[in-house]
Design an enzyme around this catalytic site. Structure first.
Site, PDB file in Angstrom:
ATOM      1  N   HIS A  22       0.705  -1.066   0.207  1.00  0.00           N
ATOM      2  CA  HIS A  22       0.205   0.241   0.004  1.00  0.00           C
ATOM      3  C   HIS A  22       0.659   1.313   0.475  1.00  0.00           C
ATOM      4  CE1 HIS A  22      -3.596  -2.247  -0.044  1.00  0.00           C
ATOM      5  NE2 HIS A  22      -3.446  -2.438   1.055  1.00  0.00           N
ATOM      6  N   HIS A  35      -9.758   1.517   0.248  1.00  0.00           N
ATOM      7  CA  HIS A  35      -9.363   0.413   1.490  1.00  0.00           C
ATOM      8  C   HIS A  35     -10.976   0.626   2.444  1.00  0.00           C
ATOM      9  CE1 HIS A  35      -7.595  -1.995   3.837  1.00  0.00           C
ATOM     10  NE2 HIS A  35      -6.998  -2.648   2.465  1.00  0.00           N
ATOM     11  N   GLU A  89     -11.455  -4.182  -3.254  1.00  0.00           N
ATOM     12  CA  GLU A  89     -10.683  -3.157  -3.916  1.00  0.00           C
ATOM     13  C   GLU A  89     -10.174  -3.237  -5.057  1.00  0.00           C
ATOM     14  OE1 GLU A  89      -7.573  -3.216  -0.607  1.00  0.00           O
ATOM     15  OE2 GLU A  89      -8.794  -4.896   0.250  1.00  0.00           O
TER      16      GLU A  89
END
Length: 340
Positions: free
Chosen positions: A101, A172, A303
């Protein structure tokens, strides 16, 4: 559509998109967060369908990526390593040997500039500087949030890098459409014939048919029933934390989730080739909004993205962007009330 309402939130701001049906999405200049997503259930009761915290400091210190925009690279890159042409690059690793991420360059911790382009739309912009977490160049990011009168939250992601670099963005948000403290009673359907089989570090190994596995969600199933299967992939991840494969880059419906008691249904459409369905496996006594404790399976994420570790796969060229090839990604999260 009502005018965008702006309120102070500690050192940050919250911008509220509100339609005439009373659906409200609160978005912050901190991390592009979806702080709240209010809608009405089948009985007309107002419900917040996303997990979150009360304060900006809790988001900044949290480790679960609740509600934030994710990038420059959403999901994982094995060993934080990739090559473009003859040059090798090493990114910061923040999940064991994985880059996850965006690590310290993560978009979820940045302050975004926010412009209200009309009473239903927000345009957010920010930058990652070359060298942050090992990324090769400066990257400008733009994200547009739009709430329609039919309760569809559209998100358009764009990125404009100054040199060649991998980019993969997503949102997210953790959803919980019911009143229970977990999402195990939610019914989920994903329109995919294959998913990515992963190793013990959650790095994809190969695309595998969903048929005759708990990953076959084409007709849909209740999440707890899927998790009840004896399956090495589920055991390794502690539940669902896998990418389903769509292949097409056309805009298409890919998933829906329904909670029978609230009657709330979430529908997802995207132009991406993949979507990570995460069943909140690593939530563990997380102190959330209103003194709530979020434990395992308290929420789920959908996602939309390219594939985890795609920068090290055969189709790596499709996720490399540069000055003459900017990144773009569209997703729609639509909420409605319906009987299953």
């Amino acid at each position: 559509m009502k005018d965008v309402k702006t309120s102070n939130w500690g050192d940050y701001k919250v911008f509220s998109l509100i339609n005439n049906k009373g659906t409200q999405v609160d978005i912050s200049d901190l991390g592009g967060l979806i702080v709240n997503f209010y809608t009405n259930d089948i009985k007309g009761n107002r419900k917040n369908i996303v997990l979150g915290y009360d304060t900006p400091d809790e988001y900044l210190s949290g480790k679960c990526y609740l509600g934030c925009l994710v990038g420059p690279w959403a999901n994982r890159i094995a060993n934080g390593h990739f090559s473009i042409g003859e040059k090798d690059y090493q990114l910061e690793c923040n999940e064991g040997t994985n880059h996850l991420h965006g690590a310290s360059a993560g978009l979820g911790n940045k302050r975004w500039n926010v412009e209200c382009t009309d009473n239903a739309t927000l345009l957010l912009t920010t930058m990652v500087q070359g060298g942050e977490a090992g990324y090769p160049c400066d990257i400008e990011f733009k994200v547009e949030y739009h709430l329609s009168e039919d309760n569809a939250l559209s998100i358009n992601y764009q990125a404009f890098p100054q040199a060649m670099t991998p980019i993969n963005m997503t949102q997210h948000t953790y959803f919980n459409l019911g009143e229970r403290e977990d999402v195990l009673d939610h019914f989920i359907q994903i329109e995919a014939n294959e998913y990515l089989h992963v190793d013990a570090l959650a790095i994809p190994l190969f695309a595998s048919p969903v048929e005759d596995t708990p990953f076959d969600l084409r007709k849909g199933l209740v999440i707890k029933d899927g998790l009840g299967h004896s399956n090495e992939q589920l055991e390794n991840a502690g539940g669902y934390d896998h990418c389903w494969c769509f292949y097409s880059t056309e805009m298409k419906p890919v998933a829906r989730v329904h909670e029978i008691n609230s009657g709330i249904e979430l529908q997802v459409a995207t132009d991406q080739i993949g979507m990570q369905f995460y069943s909140g496996n690593f939530l563990n006594n997380e102190s959330g909004r209103g003194s709530k404790k979020y434990n395992k399976h308290a929420g789920f994420c959908l996602e939309t993205q390219c594939y985890p570790n795609q920068i090290n796969m055969d189709n790596k060229q499709d996720c490399i962007f540069g000055p003459n090839k900017h990144y773009q990604h569209n997703v729609i999260y639509k909420v409605l009330t319906t009987k299953i």
